[in-house]
Design a protein around this motif. Sequence first.
Motif, PDB file in Angstrom:
ATOM      1  N   LEU A  36     -17.131 -17.559   0.265  1.00 30.10           N
ATOM      2  CA  LEU A  36     -18.125 -16.514   0.552  1.00 30.10           C
ATOM      3  C   LEU A  36     -18.089 -16.116   2.030  1.00 30.10           C
ATOM      4  CD1 LEU A  36     -21.314 -17.670  -1.457  1.00 30.10           C
ATOM      5  CD2 LEU A  36     -19.507 -16.090  -2.173  1.00 30.10           C
ATOM      6  N   GLY A  37     -17.351 -16.891   2.829  1.00 27.51           N
ATOM      7  CA  GLY A  37     -17.269 -16.599   4.259  1.00 27.51           C
ATOM      8  C   GLY A  37     -18.544 -16.935   5.000  1.00 27.51           C
ATOM      9  N   LEU A  38     -19.273 -17.942   4.504  1.00 28.44           N
ATOM     10  CA  LEU A  38     -20.559 -18.319   5.101  1.00 28.44           C
ATOM     11  C   LEU A  38     -20.557 -19.809   5.437  1.00 28.44           C
ATOM     12  CD1 LEU A  38     -22.896 -16.450   2.580  1.00 28.44           C
ATOM     13  CD2 LEU A  38     -22.308 -15.705   4.898  1.00 28.44           C
ATOM     14  N   THR A  39     -21.529 -20.214   6.273  1.00 28.57           N
ATOM     15  CA  THR A  39     -21.679 -21.633   6.568  1.00 28.57           C
ATOM     16  C   THR A  39     -22.771 -22.212   5.662  1.00 28.57           C
ATOM     17  OG1 THR A  39     -23.229 -21.084   8.332  1.00 28.57           O
ATOM     18  CG2 THR A  39     -20.936 -21.419   8.964  1.00 28.57           C
ATOM     19  N   PRO A  40     -22.717 -23.532   5.396  1.00 26.48           N
ATOM     20  CA  PRO A  40     -23.697 -24.132   4.478  1.00 26.48           C
ATOM     21  C   PRO A  40     -25.142 -23.805   4.818  1.00 26.48           C
ATOM     22  CG  PRO A  40     -21.949 -25.693   4.904  1.00 26.48           C
ATOM     23  CD  PRO A  40     -21.677 -24.503   5.803  1.00 26.48           C
ATOM     24  N   ASN A  41     -25.478 -23.748   6.113  1.00 30.14           N
ATOM     25  CA  ASN A  41     -26.882 -23.505   6.461  1.00 30.14           C
ATOM     26  C   ASN A  41     -27.329 -22.063   6.198  1.00 30.14           C
ATOM     27  OD1 ASN A  41     -25.408 -22.424   8.587  1.00 30.14           O
ATOM     28  ND2 ASN A  41     -26.896 -23.046  10.146  1.00 30.14           N
ATOM     29  N   GLU A  42     -26.403 -21.229   5.749  1.00 30.52           N
ATOM     30  CA  GLU A  42     -26.761 -19.850   5.391  1.00 30.52           C
ATOM     31  C   GLU A  42     -26.889 -19.683   3.882  1.00 30.52           C
ATOM     32  OE1 GLU A  42     -24.459 -17.331   8.872  1.00 30.52           O
ATOM     33  OE2 GLU A  42     -23.249 -18.088   7.217  1.00 30.52           O
ATOM     34  N   ILE A  43     -26.744 -20.801   3.164  1.00 29.57           N
ATOM     35  CA  ILE A  43     -26.627 -20.719   1.705  1.00 29.57           C
ATOM     36  C   ILE A  43     -27.667 -21.581   0.990  1.00 29.57           C
ATOM     37  CG2 ILE A  43     -25.105 -21.290  -0.258  1.00 29.57           C
ATOM     38  CD1 ILE A  43     -22.727 -20.626   1.519  1.00 29.57           C
ATOM     39  N   ILE A  44     -28.193 -21.046  -0.092  1.00 31.84           N
ATOM     40  CA  ILE A  44     -29.033 -21.850  -0.983  1.00 31.84           C
ATOM     41  C   ILE A  44     -28.179 -22.335  -2.144  1.00 31.84           C
ATOM     42  CG2 ILE A  44     -30.970 -21.868  -2.614  1.00 31.84           C
ATOM     43  CD1 ILE A  44     -32.367 -19.797  -0.948  1.00 31.84           C
ATOM     44  N   VAL A  45     -28.253 -23.634  -2.416  1.00 36.43           N
ATOM     45  CA  VAL A  45     -27.618 -24.218  -3.601  1.00 36.43           C
ATOM     46  C   VAL A  45     -28.695 -24.455  -4.658  1.00 36.43           C
ATOM     47  CG1 VAL A  45     -26.653 -26.384  -4.501  1.00 36.43           C
ATOM     48  CG2 VAL A  45     -25.611 -25.308  -2.505  1.00 36.43           C
ATOM     49  N   PHE A  46     -28.431 -24.001  -5.873  1.00 32.97           N
ATOM     50  CA  PHE A  46     -29.351 -24.235  -6.994  1.00 32.97           C
ATOM     51  C   PHE A  46     -28.755 -25.324  -7.881  1.00 32.97           C
ATOM     52  CE2 PHE A  46     -30.118 -19.927  -5.590  1.00 32.97           C
ATOM     53  CZ  PHE A  46     -31.498 -19.820  -5.612  1.00 32.97           C
ATOM     54  N   GLY A  60     -23.756 -31.688   2.111  1.00 28.32           N
ATOM     55  CA  GLY A  60     -22.941 -30.606   2.647  1.00 28.32           C
ATOM     56  C   GLY A  60     -23.693 -29.735   3.651  1.00 28.32           C
ATOM     57  N   GLY A  61     -24.993 -29.993   3.810  1.00 26.95           N
ATOM     58  CA  GLY A  61     -25.778 -29.236   4.787  1.00 26.95           C
ATOM     59  C   GLY A  61     -26.402 -27.960   4.238  1.00 26.95           C
ATOM     60  N   PHE A  62     -26.502 -27.865   2.903  1.00 30.52           N
ATOM     61  CA  PHE A  62     -27.093 -26.683   2.273  1.00 30.52           C
ATOM     62  C   PHE A  62     -28.600 -26.854   2.091  1.00 30.52           C
ATOM     63  CE2 PHE A  62     -22.689 -26.939   0.967  1.00 30.52           C
ATOM     64  CZ  PHE A  62     -22.237 -25.628   0.994  1.00 30.52           C
ATOM     65  N   PHE A  63     -29.292 -25.729   1.933  1.00 31.59           N
ATOM     66  CA  PHE A  63     -30.689 -25.729   1.508  1.00 31.59           C
ATOM     67  C   PHE A  63     -30.662 -25.813  -0.007  1.00 31.59           C
ATOM     68  CE2 PHE A  63     -34.731 -23.715   0.364  1.00 31.59           C
ATOM     69  CZ  PHE A  63     -35.599 -24.265   1.300  1.00 31.59           C
ATOM     70  N   LYS A 110     -37.138 -33.715  -8.137  1.00 27.73           N
ATOM     71  CA  LYS A 110     -38.137 -33.017  -7.324  1.00 27.73           C
ATOM     72  C   LYS A 110     -38.223 -33.552  -5.894  1.00 27.73           C
ATOM     73  CE  LYS A 110     -42.743 -31.072  -7.765  1.00 27.73           C
ATOM     74  NZ  LYS A 110     -43.893 -30.857  -8.651  1.00 27.73           N
ATOM     75  N   LYS A 111     -38.158 -34.875  -5.743  1.00 27.42           N
ATOM     76  CA  LYS A 111     -38.328 -35.476  -4.416  1.00 27.42           C
ATOM     77  C   LYS A 111     -37.095 -35.314  -3.529  1.00 27.42           C
ATOM     78  CE  LYS A 111     -42.006 -38.807  -5.139  1.00 27.42           C
ATOM     79  NZ  LYS A 111     -42.151 -39.799  -6.221  1.00 27.42           N
ATOM     80  N   SER A 112     -35.934 -35.058  -4.116  1.00 31.19           N
ATOM     81  CA  SER A 112     -34.696 -35.002  -3.312  1.00 31.19           C
ATOM     82  C   SER A 112     -34.340 -33.602  -2.841  1.00 31.19           C
ATOM     83  CB  SER A 112     -33.506 -35.551  -4.116  1.00 31.19           C
ATOM     84  OG  SER A 112     -33.907 -36.377  -5.166  1.00 31.19           O
ATOM     85  N   VAL A 113     -35.071 -32.579  -3.298  1.00 32.73           N
ATOM     86  CA  VAL A 113     -34.677 -31.200  -2.975  1.00 32.73           C
ATOM     87  C   VAL A 113     -35.596 -30.574  -1.918  1.00 32.73           C
ATOM     88  CG1 VAL A 113     -33.594 -30.806  -5.207  1.00 32.73           C
ATOM     89  CG2 VAL A 113     -36.029 -30.296  -4.919  1.00 32.73           C
ATOM     90  N   ASP A 114     -35.158 -29.459  -1.344  1.00 33.90           N
ATOM     91  CA  ASP A 114     -35.974 -28.771  -0.340  1.00 33.90           C
ATOM     92  C   ASP A 114     -37.128 -28.018  -0.988  1.00 33.90           C
ATOM     93  OD1 ASP A 114     -34.440 -29.319   2.150  1.00 33.90           O
ATOM     94  OD2 ASP A 114     -32.837 -28.370   0.997  1.00 33.90           O
ATOM     95  N   VAL A 115     -36.824 -27.395  -2.128  1.00 31.97           N
ATOM     96  CA  VAL A 115     -37.841 -26.664  -2.893  1.00 31.97           C
ATOM     97  C   VAL A 115     -37.565 -26.931  -4.355  1.00 31.97           C
ATOM     98  CG1 VAL A 115     -38.569 -24.351  -3.619  1.00 31.97           C
ATOM     99  CG2 VAL A 115     -38.191 -24.810  -1.197  1.00 31.97           C
ATOM    100  N   PHE A 116     -38.633 -27.104  -5.140  1.00 30.79           N
ATOM    101  CA  PHE A 116     -38.441 -27.320  -6.570  1.00 30.79           C
ATOM    102  C   PHE A 116     -39.110 -26.200  -7.367  1.00 30.79           C
ATOM    103  CE2 PHE A 116     -39.796 -28.921 -10.712  1.00 30.79           C
ATOM    104  CZ  PHE A 116     -38.583 -29.372 -11.209  1.00 30.79           C
ATOM    105  N   VAL A 117     -38.407 -25.686  -8.374  1.00 31.36           N
ATOM    106  CA  VAL A 117     -39.007 -24.707  -9.292  1.00 31.36           C
ATOM    107  C   VAL A 117     -38.751 -25.154 -10.727  1.00 31.36           C
ATOM    108  CG1 VAL A 117     -38.873 -22.672  -7.777  1.00 31.36           C
ATOM    109  CG2 VAL A 117     -36.890 -23.277  -9.184  1.00 31.36           C
ATOM    110  N   SER A 118     -39.697 -24.864 -11.610  1.00 26.09           N
ATOM    111  CA  SER A 118     -39.533 -25.245 -13.014  1.00 26.09           C
ATOM    112  C   SER A 118     -38.419 -24.439 -13.663  1.00 26.09           C
ATOM    113  CB  SER A 118     -40.820 -25.006 -13.804  1.00 26.09           C
ATOM    114  OG  SER A 118     -41.877 -25.636 -13.162  1.00 26.09           O
ATOM    115  N   SER A 119     -38.334 -23.176 -13.286  1.00 31.98           N
ATOM    116  CA  SER A 119     -37.222 -22.349 -13.747  1.00 31.98           C
ATOM    117  C   SER A 119     -36.978 -21.298 -12.672  1.00 31.98           C
ATOM    118  CB  SER A 119     -37.539 -21.667 -15.079  1.00 31.98           C
ATOM    119  OG  SER A 119     -38.262 -20.474 -14.861  1.00 31.98           O
ATOM    120  N   LEU A 120     -35.875 -20.571 -12.785  1.00 37.04           N
ATOM    121  CA  LEU A 120     -35.562 -19.556 -11.773  1.00 37.04           C
ATOM    122  C   LEU A 120     -36.574 -18.410 -11.780  1.00 37.04           C
ATOM    123  CD1 LEU A 120     -31.651 -19.447 -11.809  1.00 37.04           C
ATOM    124  CD2 LEU A 120     -33.177 -20.490 -10.121  1.00 37.04           C
ATOM    125  N   LEU A 121     -37.375 -18.324 -12.831  1.00 34.60           N
ATOM    126  CA  LEU A 121     -38.456 -17.331 -12.861  1.00 34.60           C
ATOM    127  C   LEU A 121     -39.401 -17.530 -11.681  1.00 34.60           C
ATOM    128  CD1 LEU A 121     -39.715 -17.161 -16.576  1.00 34.60           C
ATOM    129  CD2 LEU A 121     -38.490 -15.383 -15.297  1.00 34.60           C
TER     130      LEU A 121
END
Length: 216
Positions: free
Chosen positions: A161-171, A184-187, A197-208
């Motif tokens: 994608l030509g981006l650095t990990p800190n510019e990217i959200i991983v789902f 890897g240094g991603f959000f 839930k405890k290991s992630v930066d943000v948790f959502v039940s679904s992508l909605l």
Amino acid sequence: MSKTRIKGLLFDLDGVLVSTEQNHFHAWKSIADKYQISFDELDNERLKGMSRGDSLKIILELGDILISEDEFNDLLHLKNQIYLDSIQKLNQKDLLPGVLALLNKAKSKNIPCGLGSSSKNAKTILNLVEIETYFDSIIDGNGVEFPKPNSEVFLNGAMELGLTPNEIIVFEDAESGVKAGKDGGFFVVGVGNIHIKKSVDVFVSSLLDFNLDEYA
Ligand SMILES: [Mg+2]
């Protein structure tokens, strides 16, 4: 991390975009049954995000079964055949809630999307559910030397994608994938699986429940 710096999205496939969990479970179950190994949905949890080979090793360990390398490879092939037969009926209706809306939102904001999946069938599945054209980068199980929890799959995606990990959200929905993203240094946004839930930066039940406008 500043929420305004997000320039790209990387998605795990299974459990985030589609759910083929039951297809995998039934395919592995039929392999386990062949060797009279007891294997249930709880055992199946341990396989999430793992490569096919590592999954088979765990199942054989559960039954204390030792087999030759040839037989091992035959089983990997058989499991995949059973699985592939079962997923041929997937279509766009099988996308998990909120997926299409998020992909369209990203497109409208010119935010590139990539796939980072351990699945060697990722492209087949993206085609079946008709979202392949949304992805600027597709890194699957064929494109990495080290599977998750190694960060390689997401780092390769970031590079494409030509981006650095800190510019990217991983789902992600699985523990191994969350570790791959965090190391890897991603959000990392956790989706659906309450156990991460405890290991992630943000948790959502679904992508909605995920609003890209808050990040990009
Ligand atoms: Mg997953």
